[in-house]
Scaffold this active site. Structure first.
Site, PDB file in Angstrom:
ATOM      1  N   ASP A   1       1.794   7.055   0.068  1.00 57.49           N
ATOM      2  CA  ASP A   1       0.688   6.200  -0.361  1.00 57.49           C
ATOM      3  C   ASP A   1       0.743   5.943  -1.863  1.00 57.49           C
ATOM      4  OD1 ASP A   1      -1.830   4.968   0.784  1.00 57.49           O
ATOM      5  OD2 ASP A   1      -2.671   6.058  -0.919  1.00 57.49           O
TER       6      ASP A   1
ATOM      7  N   HIS B   1      -6.696   0.300   3.064  1.00 61.45           N
ATOM      8  CA  HIS B   1      -6.278   1.589   2.533  1.00 61.45           C
ATOM      9  C   HIS B   1      -6.076   1.558   1.018  1.00 61.45           C
ATOM     10  CE1 HIS B   1      -5.927   3.250   6.551  1.00 61.45           C
ATOM     11  NE2 HIS B   1      -5.447   2.072   6.905  1.00 61.45           N
TER      12      HIS B   1
ATOM     13  N   GLN C   1      -8.490   5.787   1.630  1.00 58.19           N
ATOM     14  CA  GLN C   1      -7.863   5.072   0.514  1.00 58.19           C
ATOM     15  C   GLN C   1      -7.016   5.950  -0.401  1.00 58.19           C
ATOM     16  OE1 GLN C   1     -11.317   3.072  -1.159  1.00 58.19           O
ATOM     17  NE2 GLN C   1     -11.052   1.341   0.255  1.00 58.19           N
TER      18      GLN C   1
ATOM     19  N   ASN D   1       0.814  -1.212   0.000  1.00 56.76           N
ATOM     20  CA  ASN D   1       0.000   0.000   0.000  1.00 56.76           C
ATOM     21  C   ASN D   1       0.848   1.263   0.000  1.00 56.76           C
ATOM     22  OD1 ASN D   1      -2.427   1.768   0.720  1.00 56.76           O
ATOM     23  ND2 ASN D   1      -1.134   2.073   2.524  1.00 56.76           N
TER      24      ASN D   1
ATOM     25  N   ASP E   1      -0.997  -6.390   3.742  1.00 53.62           N
ATOM     26  CA  ASP E   1      -0.989  -5.402   4.803  1.00 53.62           C
ATOM     27  C   ASP E   1      -1.747  -4.143   4.365  1.00 53.62           C
ATOM     28  OD1 ASP E   1       0.248  -4.288   7.364  1.00 53.62           O
ATOM     29  OD2 ASP E   1       0.992  -2.852   5.874  1.00 53.62           O
TER      30      ASP E   1
ATOM     31  N   GLU F   1      -5.776  -7.559   5.325  1.00 56.56           N
ATOM     32  CA  GLU F   1      -5.976  -6.857   6.576  1.00 56.56           C
ATOM     33  C   GLU F   1      -6.982  -5.730   6.361  1.00 56.56           C
ATOM     34  OE1 GLU F   1      -3.539  -4.358  10.013  1.00 56.56           O
ATOM     35  OE2 GLU F   1      -2.975  -4.215   7.901  1.00 56.56           O
TER      36      GLU F   1
END
Length: 476
Positions: free
Chosen positions: A180, A214, A171, A119, A210, A236
């Site tokens: 990100d 997001h 997100q 991510n 992981d 997750e």
């Protein structure tokens, strides 16, 4: 297993009867190995040794390793979750050591899953050099990503997530300053897919994604779509009250970690253990086949949202109940003792993590100093239940019973378990579908602690804050 011819079986039975013993029961048709163990911050060499010495013999089916990629340099545990590159070189070991660990674990009958951090990259504002020598800055990773490959959401003053009720922030903005990745772009998708494919080439069987919450579920779908059939996916996705992003939105990509189980079992154990069989059957849970459940993980043991090793007996009993039930795929956790929630594992002068050592007799309530390996996966009650679960397989829950702070139930004719979370010793005569005869408590240490089933009734004496379990293969 070698099967005796019918005549030989009949002769053996006759001889046993003449000797005053009962014939051994038929074992479960197939032993199940579905229990995982998250080996948090264990080196690759130490995991390999543990697969051979403990995990395989105990009946564990898979191990989750910490992220196998180059990361920032530093002592805290969270350095492992700030990637600098996708080279399989970290303070936990080299690429060759990782590959050797996978092979060793496979030889022991244990699959290997990798914690995949796809991510984001680092949360460092200043430029630096990663563990394996790769240079980086917050939004520049030479040969990998440039500034255009990251989100700059513009939705909050510092581009960090501020409101979890806003799906766009969760997100598209940064999680505590972590750069990100723009996972909707072809370049990021192709690059992260290539990293996962590289790990598969080393023999990895599956991935924990992981911070999946997001990333939009369609982005994860595109990243994993090109992976070979059979590559495991567990995401997750932390369920939050009233939040627009839910675990159910991700089920098309694979399983999710069901955080609700670990949070709820703590209250159930404290007040009404008979409700443990209801966990997973109510709203707020994903279906059983889609859920990976756990008593704690590396985040929850630090933020206090679940039980942890410091809860000693309660922690062991909660894990026994997790392994005894039928909801979800259970994952045991094993880490190290800490008083500072940021503290990393024991390291040498250069920052390489030292190989874990469990000592002679790990167990709940051990006197642990910061940095000592807790080795929950070896605690007798937990390791014993892993083997018990492999025997009972998919047998249904039967003969459930509860009284006060105690609960008991069986799994078909294959196994039976009693948990006494109260402060008083339990004395009870319990109906069971286990065949009549003598059985050893598989959670006890040392010689066989024998109990007898007679006329479908098991007489038990269970000390406070302990559990006992029996299965059809555990005979005196």
């Amino acid at each position: 297993m070698t099967h005796l011819p019918a005549r030989a079986t009949a002769l053996l039975g006759a001889l046993l009867l003449l000797a005053g013993c009962s014939a051994p029961p038929e074992p479960a048709a197939t032993r199940t190995r579905d229990v995982g163990v998250q080996m948090f911050q264990w080196t690759w060499d130490a995991i390999a040794t543990e697969c051979t010495d403990s995990l395989g013999p105990a009946g564990y089916g898979w191990v989750l390793t910490s992220p196998p990629q180059e990361h920032i340099v530093g002592e805290p545990w969270w350095t492992a979750y700030q990637p600098v590159s996708y080279r399989v070189e970290s303070r936990l070991g080299t690429r060759d050591e990782y590959a050797a660990m996978v092979e060793t674990c496979h030889d022991a009958g244990v699959d290997v899953w990798a914690d995949a951090v796809i991510n984001h990259m680092t949360g460092q504002d200043a430029p630096g050099t990663g563990w394996a020598g790769s240079s980086y800055s917050h939004y520049e990773y030479p040969g990998l990503y440039t500034d255009a490959d990251f989100h700059h959401c513009g939705l909050t003053p510092d581009d960090d997530i501020a409101v979890y009720q806003d799906a766009a922030q969760v997100q598209m903005c940064e999680l505590v300053n972590l750069a990100d990745l723009a996972t909707e772009t072809d370049h990021v998708r192709d690059t992260t897919t290539a990293y996962l494919e590289d790990l598969l080439s080393l023999g990895v069987d599956g991935f924990r994604i992981d911070a999946a919450k997001h990333m939009p579920p369609e982005d994860i779908a595109a990243i994993v779509a090109g992976l070979p059939e059979g590559a495991g996916i567990a995401q997750e996705v932390i369920r939050g009250s009233g939040e627009p992003i839910t675990p159910e939105q991700y089920l098309a990509n694979g399983r999710v970690y069901e955080f609700a189980w670990g949070k709820d079992v703590q209250g159930v154990l404290a007040s009404s253990p008979e409700r443990v069989l209801d966990l997973g059957t109510t709203s707020g849970y994903v279906p059983s086949d889609d859920a990976v459940i756990f008593v704690d993980n590396h985040d929850t043991e630090r933020n206090g949202s679940t039980l942890s090793y410091s809860d000693a007996g309660d922690y062991a009993l909660a894990t026994v109940l997790m392994l005894a039930g039928t909801y979800g795929t259970p994952a045991v956790y094993t880490g190290y003792a800490f008083s500072d929630r940021d503290a990393g594992p024991p390291q040498d002068a250069e920052g390489a993590v030292l190989d874990a050592s469990c000592g002679a007799a790990p167990g709940p309530g051990a006197d642990l100093a910061d940095g000592d390996w807790v080795c929950q996966h070896r605690w007798p009650a937990i390791a014993g239940m892993v083997g018990w679960r492999s025997i009972v397989g998919d047998a249904p829950v039967v003969d459930d019973w509860s009284e006060g702070s105690a609960v008991a139930f069986g799994r078909g004719e294959r196994g039976f378990v009693v948990v006494n979370s109260g402060d008083d010793e339990l004395h009870a005569e319990l109906p069971t579908s286990l065949p009549d005869g003598d059985y050893c408590d598989v959670l006890a240490t040392g010689d066989c602690a024998s109990s007898t089933v007679r006329d479908g009734v098991l007489t038990v004496t269970v000390p406070p804050q302990t559990a006992q379990a029996w299965d059809v293969t555990a005979r005196p």
